[in-house]
Design a protein around this motif. Sequence first.
Motif, PDB file in Angstrom:
ATOM      1  N   HIS A 119      22.602 -35.172  28.119  1.00 37.62           N
ATOM      2  CA  HIS A 119      21.975 -36.254  28.872  1.00 37.62           C
ATOM      3  C   HIS A 119      20.897 -35.807  29.845  1.00 37.62           C
ATOM      4  CE1 HIS A 119      25.796 -38.165  27.456  1.00 37.62           C
ATOM      5  NE2 HIS A 119      24.885 -39.021  27.063  1.00 37.62           N
ATOM      6  N   THR A 126      12.867 -38.496  24.416  1.00 41.22           N
ATOM      7  CA  THR A 126      12.758 -39.950  24.421  1.00 41.22           C
ATOM      8  C   THR A 126      13.835 -40.509  25.347  1.00 41.22           C
ATOM      9  OG1 THR A 126      11.990 -39.925  22.143  1.00 41.22           O
ATOM     10  CG2 THR A 126      12.805 -42.031  22.987  1.00 41.22           C
ATOM     11  N   ARG A 128      15.374 -44.250  27.362  1.00 42.99           N
ATOM     12  CA  ARG A 128      15.416 -45.706  27.334  1.00 42.99           C
ATOM     13  C   ARG A 128      15.424 -46.230  28.762  1.00 42.99           C
ATOM     14  NH1 ARG A 128      18.734 -50.308  27.079  1.00 42.99           N
ATOM     15  NH2 ARG A 128      20.394 -49.169  28.151  1.00 42.99           N
ATOM     16  N   ARG A 130      16.653 -48.638  31.293  1.00 42.48           N
ATOM     17  CA  ARG A 130      17.832 -49.506  31.348  1.00 42.48           C
ATOM     18  C   ARG A 130      17.485 -50.946  31.739  1.00 42.48           C
ATOM     19  NH1 ARG A 130      22.584 -45.948  31.711  1.00 42.48           N
ATOM     20  NH2 ARG A 130      21.917 -43.885  32.375  1.00 42.48           N
ATOM     21  N   ARG A 135      11.488 -47.941  25.133  1.00 43.49           N
ATOM     22  CA  ARG A 135      11.585 -46.499  24.934  1.00 43.49           C
ATOM     23  C   ARG A 135      10.325 -45.831  25.443  1.00 43.49           C
ATOM     24  NH1 ARG A 135      15.335 -44.757  20.055  1.00 43.49           N
ATOM     25  NH2 ARG A 135      16.958 -46.306  20.393  1.00 43.49           N
ATOM     26  N   HIS A 180       5.507 -44.221  22.209  1.00 41.98           N
ATOM     27  CA  HIS A 180       5.896 -42.848  21.880  1.00 41.98           C
ATOM     28  C   HIS A 180       4.662 -41.991  21.707  1.00 41.98           C
ATOM     29  CE1 HIS A 180       9.934 -44.297  20.173  1.00 41.98           C
ATOM     30  NE2 HIS A 180       9.439 -45.174  20.993  1.00 41.98           N
ATOM     31  N   GLU A 204      17.686 -43.420  30.522  1.00 42.14           N
ATOM     32  CA  GLU A 204      18.833 -42.887  29.814  1.00 42.14           C
ATOM     33  C   GLU A 204      18.305 -42.137  28.600  1.00 42.14           C
ATOM     34  OE1 GLU A 204      22.753 -45.044  27.962  1.00 42.14           O
ATOM     35  OE2 GLU A 204      20.854 -46.104  27.884  1.00 42.14           O
ATOM     36  N   LYS A 205      18.789 -40.930  28.418  1.00 39.51           N
ATOM     37  CA  LYS A 205      18.288 -40.136  27.278  1.00 39.51           C
ATOM     38  C   LYS A 205      18.678 -40.804  25.960  1.00 39.51           C
ATOM     39  CE  LYS A 205      18.154 -35.506  25.405  1.00 39.51           C
ATOM     40  NZ  LYS A 205      18.033 -34.112  25.844  1.00 39.51           N
ATOM     41  N   VAL A 206      17.724 -40.850  25.060  1.00 39.25           N
ATOM     42  CA  VAL A 206      18.016 -41.365  23.715  1.00 39.25           C
ATOM     43  C   VAL A 206      18.280 -40.166  22.829  1.00 39.25           C
ATOM     44  CG1 VAL A 206      17.108 -42.609  21.732  1.00 39.25           C
ATOM     45  CG2 VAL A 206      16.577 -43.397  24.052  1.00 39.25           C
ATOM     46  N   THR A 207      19.494 -40.090  22.328  1.00 44.01           N
ATOM     47  CA  THR A 207      19.852 -38.942  21.501  1.00 44.01           C
ATOM     48  C   THR A 207      19.783 -39.341  20.038  1.00 44.01           C
ATOM     49  OG1 THR A 207      22.142 -39.560  21.900  1.00 44.01           O
ATOM     50  CG2 THR A 207      21.280 -37.754  23.179  1.00 44.01           C
TER      51      THR A 207
END
Length: 209
Positions: A119, A126, A128, A130, A135, A180, A204-207
């Motif tokens: 995280h 990338t 997100r 909240r 993105r 992006h 928030e990390k986009v995994t």
Amino acid sequence: MKTTASPKAPLPVPTPDHLEERSLRARIEPMSVLALGDGLYEVESGSESTYLVDLGAGRCTCPDHVFRDARCKHIRRVAIEITEGRTPPPGEIAVECHDCGETLFVDEDATEPCYCDDHELRPGDTARDRETGDRLTVVDVSDYRADAVEIGTTGDTVAEYATNADYEPDVPVVGAVYPHASVKPNGVVPSSLKVYVFPRTRLEKVTAD
Ligand SMILES: [Zn+2]
Ligand SMILES: [Zn+2]
């Protein structure tokens, strides 16, 4: 800072035949260890007694150590848990990842929020938003706090920005771009892209999953 203790459970016993009694008790008795920083550990034993261990000085506040000068089961337990990676070594404390709650060991001077490897945000990641679900691509993770960085011409800080009201003012700011854009890990940003600044906890990390 919210710190976490190791679970209060017996440790696995490798070769009990060869352990002397204090070592055996240090392993098999339910104790939880909480790293307080400065090489100090709070040890709560199964009998609900709580003792303070100073690992560097090899001292403990329990009667076994104070009156018999023994290397008591609490000191041994702290040493065993450090060796086995269950308790942080001196200089580090155990905290929870802000996003997933996983326990991680960080420098005792580290500031919240803390993040696990999954995280943690780095340039090129990338993330997100909240608030909006948008993105973005991260270009910079700063040491500056949201309540210290001014945006726009009004002199308002990131923390004072209306849509950031729900996020902590004392967290670092993160710079990110829409949409992006391709950003190299070294943080090179095309001049046409505007960098927006967010409180770290808003992103928030986009995994990849
Ligand atoms: Zn002790
Ligand atoms: Zn995490």
